[in-house]
Design an enzyme around this catalytic site. Structure first.
Site, PDB file in Angstrom:
ATOM      1  N   ALA A  70      42.613  42.498  40.460  1.00  0.00           N
ATOM      2  CA  ALA A  70      42.477  41.961  39.104  1.00  0.00           C
ATOM      3  C   ALA A  70      41.153  41.228  38.917  1.00  0.00           C
ATOM      4  CB  ALA A  70      43.643  41.031  38.797  1.00  0.00           C
ATOM      5  N   CYS A 326      42.544  23.836  43.325  1.00  0.00           N
ATOM      6  CA  CYS A 326      41.482  23.291  44.171  1.00  0.00           C
ATOM      7  C   CYS A 326      42.017  22.113  44.957  1.00  0.00           C
ATOM      8  CB  CYS A 326      40.326  22.775  43.334  1.00  0.00           C
ATOM      9  SG  CYS A 326      40.129  23.607  41.792  1.00  0.00           S
TER      10      CYS A 326
HETATM   11  N1  PMP Z   1      44.674  36.567  37.276  1.00  0.00           N
HETATM   12  C1  PMP Z   1      45.748  35.816  37.584  1.00  0.00           C
HETATM   13  C2  PMP Z   1      46.536  35.185  36.478  1.00  0.00           C
HETATM   14  C3  PMP Z   1      46.114  35.620  38.917  1.00  0.00           C
HETATM   15  O1  PMP Z   1      47.178  34.870  39.216  1.00  0.00           O
HETATM   16  C4  PMP Z   1      45.339  36.250  39.940  1.00  0.00           C
HETATM   17  C5  PMP Z   1      45.686  36.071  41.407  1.00  0.00           C
HETATM   18  N2  PMP Z   1      45.805  34.735  41.808  1.00  0.00           N
HETATM   19  C6  PMP Z   1      44.235  37.038  39.566  1.00  0.00           C
HETATM   20  C7  PMP Z   1      43.943  37.169  38.225  1.00  0.00           C
HETATM   21  C8  PMP Z   1      43.353  37.712  40.589  1.00  0.00           C
HETATM   22  O2  PMP Z   1      44.018  38.806  41.153  1.00  0.00           O
HETATM   23  P1  PMP Z   1      43.474  39.557  42.458  1.00  0.00           P
HETATM   24  O3  PMP Z   1      43.969  38.762  43.627  1.00  0.00           O
HETATM   25  O4  PMP Z   1      44.109  40.928  42.390  1.00  0.00           O
HETATM   26  O5  PMP Z   1      42.001  39.633  42.388  1.00  0.00           O
END
Ligand code: PMP
Length: 380
Positions: A70, A326
Protein backbone atom coordinates in the site's frame (compact mmCIF):
# COMPACT_ATOMS: atom_id res chain seq x y z
CA UNK A 1 0.07 -19.96 22.50
CA UNK A 2 0.70 -16.24 21.98
CA UNK A 3 -2.29 -13.94 22.26
CA UNK A 4 -1.86 -11.94 19.06
CA UNK A 5 -3.85 -8.71 19.17
CA UNK A 6 -1.85 -6.67 16.64
CA UNK A 7 -3.74 -7.53 13.45
CA UNK A 8 -3.81 -3.92 12.23
CA UNK A 9 0.00 -4.11 12.02
CA UNK A 10 -0.05 -7.38 10.16
CA UNK A 11 -1.97 -10.66 10.07
CA UNK A 12 -0.96 -14.28 10.07
CA UNK A 13 -1.09 -15.60 6.49
CA UNK A 14 -3.99 -18.01 6.01
CA UNK A 15 -3.59 -21.54 4.71
CA UNK A 16 -4.90 -20.85 1.17
CA UNK A 17 -2.43 -17.94 0.85
CA UNK A 18 0.50 -20.03 2.04
CA UNK A 19 -0.42 -22.89 -0.34
CA UNK A 20 -0.69 -20.52 -3.30
CA UNK A 21 2.68 -18.94 -2.46
CA UNK A 22 4.26 -22.38 -2.13
CA UNK A 23 2.78 -23.58 -5.42
CA UNK A 24 4.13 -20.53 -7.27
CA UNK A 25 7.56 -20.97 -5.72
CA UNK A 26 8.15 -24.66 -6.23
CA UNK A 27 6.13 -25.51 -9.35
CA UNK A 28 4.75 -22.50 -11.20
CA UNK A 29 7.91 -20.44 -10.93
CA UNK A 30 7.96 -19.06 -14.48
CA UNK A 31 8.28 -15.40 -15.33
CA UNK A 32 4.81 -14.17 -16.38
CA UNK A 33 6.41 -12.30 -19.28
CA UNK A 34 7.90 -15.52 -20.75
CA UNK A 35 6.10 -16.85 -23.79
CA UNK A 36 6.38 -20.55 -22.86
CA UNK A 37 4.05 -22.71 -20.82
CA UNK A 38 5.60 -21.89 -17.44
CA UNK A 39 5.29 -18.19 -18.18
CA UNK A 40 1.66 -18.55 -19.19
CA UNK A 41 0.83 -20.49 -16.02
CA UNK A 42 2.47 -17.76 -13.92
CA UNK A 43 0.48 -15.14 -15.80
CA UNK A 44 -2.72 -17.08 -15.10
CA UNK A 45 -1.99 -16.96 -11.38
CA UNK A 46 -1.74 -13.17 -11.59
CA UNK A 47 -4.94 -12.83 -13.61
CA UNK A 48 -6.83 -15.08 -11.16
CA UNK A 49 -5.61 -12.93 -8.28
CA UNK A 50 -6.63 -9.80 -10.18
CA UNK A 51 -10.14 -11.22 -10.55
CA UNK A 52 -10.31 -11.97 -6.80
CA UNK A 53 -9.32 -8.44 -5.77
CA UNK A 54 -11.69 -7.01 -8.40
CA UNK A 55 -14.54 -9.18 -7.07
CA UNK A 56 -13.91 -7.86 -3.55
CA UNK A 57 -13.90 -4.23 -4.74
CA UNK A 58 -16.69 -4.89 -7.28
CA UNK A 59 -14.83 -3.55 -10.29
CA UNK A 60 -13.40 -4.58 -13.63
CA UNK A 61 -10.19 -6.64 -13.12
CA UNK A 62 -8.49 -4.40 -15.70
CA UNK A 63 -8.69 -1.56 -13.15
CA UNK A 64 -6.45 -3.42 -10.68
CA UNK A 65 -2.66 -3.00 -10.60
CA UNK A 66 -0.43 -5.00 -8.29
CA UNK A 67 2.47 -3.35 -6.46
CA UNK A 68 4.83 -4.05 -3.55
CA UNK A 69 2.30 -2.81 -1.00
CA UNK A 70 0.00 0.00 0.00
CA UNK A 71 2.90 2.38 0.60
CA UNK A 72 3.89 2.11 -3.06
CA UNK A 73 0.25 2.45 -4.17
CA UNK A 74 -0.33 5.59 -2.10
CA UNK A 75 2.92 7.18 -3.33
CA UNK A 76 2.13 6.31 -6.94
CA UNK A 77 -1.41 7.65 -6.65
CA UNK A 78 -0.55 10.95 -4.97
CA UNK A 79 2.61 11.82 -6.88
CA UNK A 80 1.03 10.61 -10.13
CA UNK A 81 -2.16 12.62 -9.59
CA UNK A 82 -0.07 15.72 -8.92
CA UNK A 83 1.90 15.17 -12.11
CA UNK A 84 -1.13 14.69 -14.35
CA UNK A 85 -3.83 16.75 -12.69
CA UNK A 86 -1.88 19.29 -10.63
CA UNK A 87 -0.59 21.54 -13.37
CA UNK A 88 -3.21 24.26 -13.24
CA UNK A 89 -5.00 23.35 -10.03
CA UNK A 90 -2.80 23.41 -6.96
CA UNK A 91 -4.86 22.42 -3.95
CA UNK A 92 -5.09 19.10 -2.08
CA UNK A 93 -7.66 18.44 0.63
CA UNK A 94 -6.82 15.53 2.91
CA UNK A 95 -7.81 14.26 6.33
CA UNK A 96 -5.31 15.07 9.09
CA UNK A 97 -5.25 11.43 10.24
CA UNK A 98 -3.88 9.67 7.18
CA UNK A 99 -1.20 6.99 7.30
CA UNK A 100 2.34 8.35 6.62
CA UNK A 101 2.34 6.67 3.20
CA UNK A 102 -0.33 9.26 2.30
CA UNK A 103 0.63 12.20 4.49
CA UNK A 104 4.35 12.13 3.63
CA UNK A 105 4.06 12.34 -0.18
CA UNK A 106 1.48 15.09 0.33
CA UNK A 107 3.89 16.94 2.64
CA UNK A 108 6.56 16.52 -0.05
CA UNK A 109 4.25 18.11 -2.63
CA UNK A 110 3.55 20.97 -0.23
CA UNK A 111 7.13 21.64 0.81
CA UNK A 112 9.03 20.90 -2.38
CA UNK A 113 6.52 21.52 -5.18
CA UNK A 114 4.50 24.45 -3.91
CA UNK A 115 1.08 22.79 -3.60
CA UNK A 116 -1.47 24.12 -1.14
CA UNK A 117 -2.60 21.48 1.36
CA UNK A 118 -5.67 21.70 3.60
CA UNK A 119 -5.73 19.09 6.37
CA UNK A 120 -9.12 18.36 7.87
CA UNK A 121 -8.94 17.65 11.59
CA UNK A 122 -11.11 15.00 13.20
CA UNK A 123 -13.40 15.59 16.15
CA UNK A 124 -12.43 14.33 19.60
CA UNK A 125 -13.90 10.91 18.73
CA UNK A 126 -11.72 10.54 15.64
CA UNK A 127 -14.32 11.20 12.96
CA UNK A 128 -13.78 13.62 10.10
CA UNK A 129 -16.77 15.86 9.53
CA UNK A 130 -17.86 15.62 5.92
CA UNK A 131 -19.05 19.23 6.17
CA UNK A 132 -15.57 20.50 7.11
CA UNK A 133 -14.15 18.47 4.25
CA UNK A 134 -16.63 19.75 1.70
CA UNK A 135 -16.20 23.37 2.79
CA UNK A 136 -12.49 23.12 1.93
CA UNK A 137 -12.87 21.68 -1.58
CA UNK A 138 -13.09 24.25 -4.37
CA UNK A 139 -12.40 24.84 -8.08
CA UNK A 140 -8.64 24.88 -7.45
CA UNK A 141 -8.66 21.40 -5.82
CA UNK A 142 -7.33 18.56 -7.96
CA UNK A 143 -7.06 15.86 -5.28
CA UNK A 144 -9.01 14.82 -2.21
CA UNK A 145 -7.87 11.96 -0.03
CA UNK A 146 -9.57 10.24 2.85
CA UNK A 147 -9.07 6.81 4.40
CA UNK A 148 -11.90 4.36 5.09
CA UNK A 149 -10.83 3.25 8.58
CA UNK A 150 -8.18 4.91 10.72
CA UNK A 151 -5.37 2.51 11.59
CA UNK A 152 -4.87 3.80 15.14
CA UNK A 153 -8.41 4.27 16.43
CA UNK A 154 -10.62 2.29 14.04
CA UNK A 155 -12.86 5.31 13.33
CA UNK A 156 -14.76 4.87 10.05
CA UNK A 157 -14.69 7.99 7.89
CA UNK A 158 -17.61 9.28 5.77
CA UNK A 159 -15.69 8.66 2.53
CA UNK A 160 -18.76 8.00 0.41
CA UNK A 161 -20.44 11.24 1.50
CA UNK A 162 -17.29 13.27 0.86
CA UNK A 163 -16.45 11.70 -2.50
CA UNK A 164 -20.01 11.76 -3.84
CA UNK A 165 -20.23 15.49 -3.06
CA UNK A 166 -16.84 16.12 -4.67
CA UNK A 167 -17.75 14.20 -7.82
CA UNK A 168 -21.11 15.96 -8.12
CA UNK A 169 -19.63 19.43 -7.77
CA UNK A 170 -16.07 19.05 -9.04
CA UNK A 171 -16.14 16.02 -11.37
CA UNK A 172 -12.53 16.53 -12.47
CA UNK A 173 -11.15 16.34 -8.94
CA UNK A 174 -9.40 13.02 -8.21
CA UNK A 175 -10.76 11.09 -5.22
CA UNK A 176 -8.20 8.84 -3.51
CA UNK A 177 -8.96 6.42 -0.71
CA UNK A 178 -6.52 4.45 1.45
CA UNK A 179 -8.76 1.46 2.21
CA UNK A 180 -6.07 -0.68 3.86
CA UNK A 181 -7.78 -1.06 7.25
CA UNK A 182 -11.27 -1.33 5.81
CA UNK A 183 -10.61 -3.85 3.06
CA UNK A 184 -12.26 -7.24 3.70
CA UNK A 185 -13.72 -5.86 6.93
CA UNK A 186 -16.34 -3.38 5.81
CA UNK A 187 -17.92 -3.39 2.33
CA UNK A 188 -15.82 -1.32 -0.07
CA UNK A 189 -17.42 -1.19 -3.49
CA UNK A 190 -15.59 1.03 -5.93
CA UNK A 191 -18.62 2.61 -7.59
CA UNK A 192 -20.53 3.19 -4.35
CA UNK A 193 -17.51 4.95 -2.84
CA UNK A 194 -17.23 7.41 -5.79
CA UNK A 195 -13.48 6.76 -5.61
CA UNK A 196 -11.11 7.19 -8.54
CA UNK A 197 -8.33 5.36 -6.68
CA UNK A 198 -8.60 2.74 -3.92
CA UNK A 199 -5.54 1.27 -2.22
CA UNK A 200 -5.34 -2.08 -0.40
CA UNK A 201 -2.59 -4.20 1.13
CA UNK A 202 -2.09 -7.97 1.24
CA UNK A 203 -0.58 -8.48 4.66
CA UNK A 204 -3.53 -6.90 6.49
CA UNK A 205 -5.87 -9.54 5.04
CA UNK A 206 -4.00 -12.76 5.80
CA UNK A 207 -1.76 -12.70 2.74
CA UNK A 208 2.00 -12.18 2.78
CA UNK A 209 3.90 -8.92 3.28
CA UNK A 210 5.19 -7.11 0.22
CA UNK A 211 2.14 -7.03 -2.02
CA UNK A 212 -0.59 -4.46 -2.52
CA UNK A 213 -3.08 -3.45 -5.16
CA UNK A 214 -4.66 -0.30 -6.42
CA UNK A 215 -7.93 0.25 -8.21
CA UNK A 216 -7.72 3.08 -10.71
CA UNK A 217 -10.97 3.96 -12.41
CA UNK A 218 -11.09 3.76 -16.19
CA UNK A 219 -10.18 7.09 -17.73
CA UNK A 220 -8.04 8.25 -14.78
CA UNK A 221 -4.41 8.54 -15.84
CA UNK A 222 -1.84 7.94 -13.14
CA UNK A 223 1.71 7.83 -14.52
CA UNK A 224 3.87 5.03 -13.13
CA UNK A 225 6.36 5.53 -10.34
CA UNK A 226 8.50 2.68 -11.66
CA UNK A 227 9.40 2.53 -15.34
CA UNK A 228 11.05 -0.35 -17.11
CA UNK A 229 9.76 -3.52 -18.71
CA UNK A 230 6.16 -2.34 -18.89
CA UNK A 231 4.62 -5.03 -16.67
CA UNK A 232 1.11 -4.47 -15.30
CA UNK A 233 0.14 -2.83 -18.63
CA UNK A 234 2.88 -0.27 -18.14
CA UNK A 235 1.46 0.90 -14.83
CA UNK A 236 4.09 -0.77 -12.66
CA UNK A 237 7.27 -2.11 -14.17
CA UNK A 238 9.33 -4.87 -12.59
CA UNK A 239 8.89 -8.65 -12.71
CA UNK A 240 5.73 -9.41 -10.80
CA UNK A 241 6.05 -11.26 -7.50
CA UNK A 242 3.82 -14.11 -8.68
CA UNK A 243 3.88 -16.00 -5.33
CA UNK A 244 2.86 -12.95 -3.30
CA UNK A 245 0.21 -11.87 -5.80
CA UNK A 246 -1.24 -15.40 -6.01
CA UNK A 247 -1.26 -15.60 -2.20
CA UNK A 248 -3.07 -12.25 -2.01
CA UNK A 249 -5.72 -13.49 -4.43
CA UNK A 250 -6.13 -16.77 -2.53
CA UNK A 251 -6.52 -14.99 0.81
CA UNK A 252 -9.14 -12.59 -0.54
CA UNK A 253 -11.04 -15.42 -2.24
CA UNK A 254 -11.09 -17.32 1.04
CA UNK A 255 -12.25 -14.31 3.09
CA UNK A 256 -15.04 -12.97 0.84
CA UNK A 257 -17.78 -15.49 1.76
CA UNK A 258 -17.21 -15.16 5.50
CA UNK A 259 -17.01 -11.37 5.77
CA UNK A 260 -20.44 -10.84 7.39
CA UNK A 261 -19.93 -13.64 9.93
CA UNK A 262 -16.44 -12.37 10.76
CA UNK A 263 -17.82 -8.85 11.25
CA UNK A 264 -20.55 -10.07 13.58
CA UNK A 265 -17.99 -12.02 15.58
CA UNK A 266 -15.63 -9.03 15.75
CA UNK A 267 -18.49 -6.89 17.07
CA UNK A 268 -19.18 -9.40 19.84
CA UNK A 269 -15.53 -9.65 20.83
CA UNK A 270 -15.08 -5.88 20.86
CA UNK A 271 -18.28 -5.34 22.87
CA UNK A 272 -16.87 -7.84 25.39
CA UNK A 273 -13.49 -6.04 25.44
CA UNK A 274 -15.14 -2.65 25.97
CA UNK A 275 -17.29 -4.04 28.79
CA UNK A 276 -14.18 -5.36 30.52
CA UNK A 277 -12.20 -2.14 29.96
CA UNK A 278 -15.06 -0.07 31.40
CA UNK A 279 -14.51 -1.83 34.73
CA UNK A 280 -10.88 -0.64 34.92
CA UNK A 281 -10.98 2.87 36.39
CA UNK A 282 -7.46 3.64 35.12
CA UNK A 283 -8.37 2.98 31.48
CA UNK A 284 -9.70 5.65 29.08
CA UNK A 285 -11.04 4.40 25.76
CA UNK A 286 -9.94 6.63 22.85
CA UNK A 287 -11.92 4.76 20.16
CA UNK A 288 -15.21 6.51 20.74
CA UNK A 289 -16.39 7.15 17.18
CA UNK A 290 -20.05 6.37 16.64
CA UNK A 291 -19.09 4.71 13.41
CA UNK A 292 -16.22 2.46 14.34
CA UNK A 293 -14.50 -0.65 13.01
CA UNK A 294 -15.00 -3.54 15.44
CA UNK A 295 -11.45 -4.67 14.67
CA UNK A 296 -9.52 -1.82 16.35
CA UNK A 297 -9.76 -0.47 19.90
CA UNK A 298 -7.46 2.25 21.23
CA UNK A 299 -7.28 3.04 24.93
CA UNK A 300 -4.93 4.68 27.42
CA UNK A 301 -3.71 3.28 30.73
CA UNK A 302 -3.38 6.14 33.17
CA UNK A 303 0.22 7.14 33.82
CA UNK A 304 1.91 4.12 32.18
CA UNK A 305 3.77 4.88 28.99
CA UNK A 306 2.64 2.84 25.98
CA UNK A 307 5.97 1.10 25.41
CA UNK A 308 6.31 0.11 29.06
CA UNK A 309 2.88 -1.51 29.12
CA UNK A 310 3.44 -3.06 25.68
CA UNK A 311 6.56 -4.83 26.93
CA UNK A 312 4.88 -5.93 30.15
CA UNK A 313 2.05 -7.49 28.09
CA UNK A 314 4.65 -9.07 25.83
CA UNK A 315 6.22 -10.72 28.90
CA UNK A 316 2.81 -12.36 29.38
CA UNK A 317 2.74 -13.46 25.73
CA UNK A 318 0.11 -10.85 24.82
CA UNK A 319 0.97 -8.81 21.72
CA UNK A 320 -0.52 -5.36 21.15
CA UNK A 321 0.73 -2.13 19.67
CA UNK A 322 1.49 1.21 21.24
CA UNK A 323 -1.25 3.58 20.09
CA UNK A 324 1.38 5.98 18.96
CA UNK A 325 3.07 5.29 15.66
CA UNK A 326 6.21 6.93 16.99
CA UNK A 327 8.15 6.37 20.13
CA UNK A 328 10.96 8.37 21.72
CA UNK A 329 8.75 11.13 23.00
CA UNK A 330 6.90 11.92 19.76
CA UNK A 331 3.13 11.78 20.11
CA UNK A 332 0.79 9.99 17.79
CA UNK A 333 -0.24 12.55 15.20
CA UNK A 334 -3.67 10.91 15.02
CA UNK A 335 -4.43 11.15 18.74
CA UNK A 336 -2.97 14.66 18.84
CA UNK A 337 -5.14 15.72 15.89
CA UNK A 338 -8.14 14.39 17.84
CA UNK A 339 -7.22 16.76 20.68
CA UNK A 340 -6.33 13.96 23.07
CA UNK A 341 -4.03 15.33 25.79
CA UNK A 342 -0.36 14.27 25.75
CA UNK A 343 -0.73 12.34 29.00
CA UNK A 344 -3.30 10.04 27.39
CA UNK A 345 -1.58 9.92 24.00
CA UNK A 346 1.65 8.83 25.71
CA UNK A 347 -0.06 5.86 27.33
CA UNK A 348 -2.15 4.68 24.37
CA UNK A 349 -2.46 1.00 23.51
CA UNK A 350 -3.99 -0.33 20.30
CA UNK A 351 -5.67 -3.71 20.38
CA UNK A 352 -6.52 -5.00 16.92
CA UNK A 353 -8.38 -8.26 16.83
CA UNK A 354 -8.50 -10.76 13.98
CA UNK A 355 -10.79 -13.40 12.62
CA UNK A 356 -9.66 -16.00 15.12
CA UNK A 357 -9.61 -13.86 18.27
CA UNK A 358 -11.56 -15.44 21.14
CA UNK A 359 -13.19 -14.13 24.33
CA UNK A 360 -10.59 -16.21 26.20
CA UNK A 361 -7.84 -14.16 24.58
CA UNK A 362 -9.56 -10.95 25.67
CA UNK A 363 -9.67 -12.36 29.21
CA UNK A 364 -5.93 -13.04 28.98
CA UNK A 365 -5.35 -9.43 27.84
CA UNK A 366 -7.43 -8.00 30.68
CA UNK A 367 -5.67 -10.14 33.30
CA UNK A 368 -2.26 -9.09 31.95
CA UNK A 369 -3.35 -5.42 31.88
CA UNK A 370 -4.48 -5.58 35.50
CA UNK A 371 -1.24 -7.24 36.57
CA UNK A 372 0.72 -4.70 34.50
CA UNK A 373 -1.04 -1.72 36.04
CA UNK A 374 -0.58 -3.05 39.56
CA UNK A 375 3.12 -3.71 39.14
CA UNK A 376 4.01 -0.70 36.94
CA UNK A 377 1.94 1.91 38.79
CA UNK A 378 3.65 0.88 42.02
CA UNK A 379 7.11 1.28 40.54
CA UNK A 380 6.36 4.76 39.18
N1 PMP B 1 -2.28 2.64 5.01
C1 PMP B 1 -2.72 2.21 6.20
C2 PMP B 1 -3.99 2.78 6.75
C3 PMP B 1 -2.00 1.25 6.92
O1 PMP B 1 -2.45 0.83 8.11
C4 PMP B 1 -0.80 0.73 6.35
C5 PMP B 1 0.03 -0.30 7.09
N2 PMP B 1 0.37 0.06 8.39
C6 PMP B 1 -0.38 1.21 5.09
C7 PMP B 1 -1.15 2.16 4.46
C8 PMP B 1 0.89 0.73 4.44
O2 PMP B 1 0.72 -0.58 3.96
P1 PMP B 1 1.96 -1.47 3.47
O3 PMP B 1 2.53 -2.09 4.71
O4 PMP B 1 1.33 -2.50 2.55
O5 PMP B 1 2.92 -0.61 2.75
Amino acid sequence: MPVYLDNAATTRPCEPAVSAVFQCMVEDYGNPSSLHKLGITAEQHIENARKAIAAALVCDPQCITFTSGATECNNTAILGAAENYGRRKKKIVVSAIEHPSVSEPIKFLEEKKGFEVVRIKPSRNGEISDEDFLAAVDDNTFLVSCMTVNNETGSIQPVRKIFSYVKRNFPECITHCDAVQGFMKIPIRSAELFADIIVVSGHKVHAVKGVGAMFVKKGIRIPPLLMGGGQERGKRSGTESVPLIAGFGAAVRALIPTMPVAHENAEKITAYLLKKLAKLEYVTVNSTAENSSPYITNFSVDGIRSEIMLHFLESKDVYVSSGSACSKGAHSSVLTAMGIPDRLADSAIRVSIGRTTTMGEIDALITALQEGYQSLAKSK
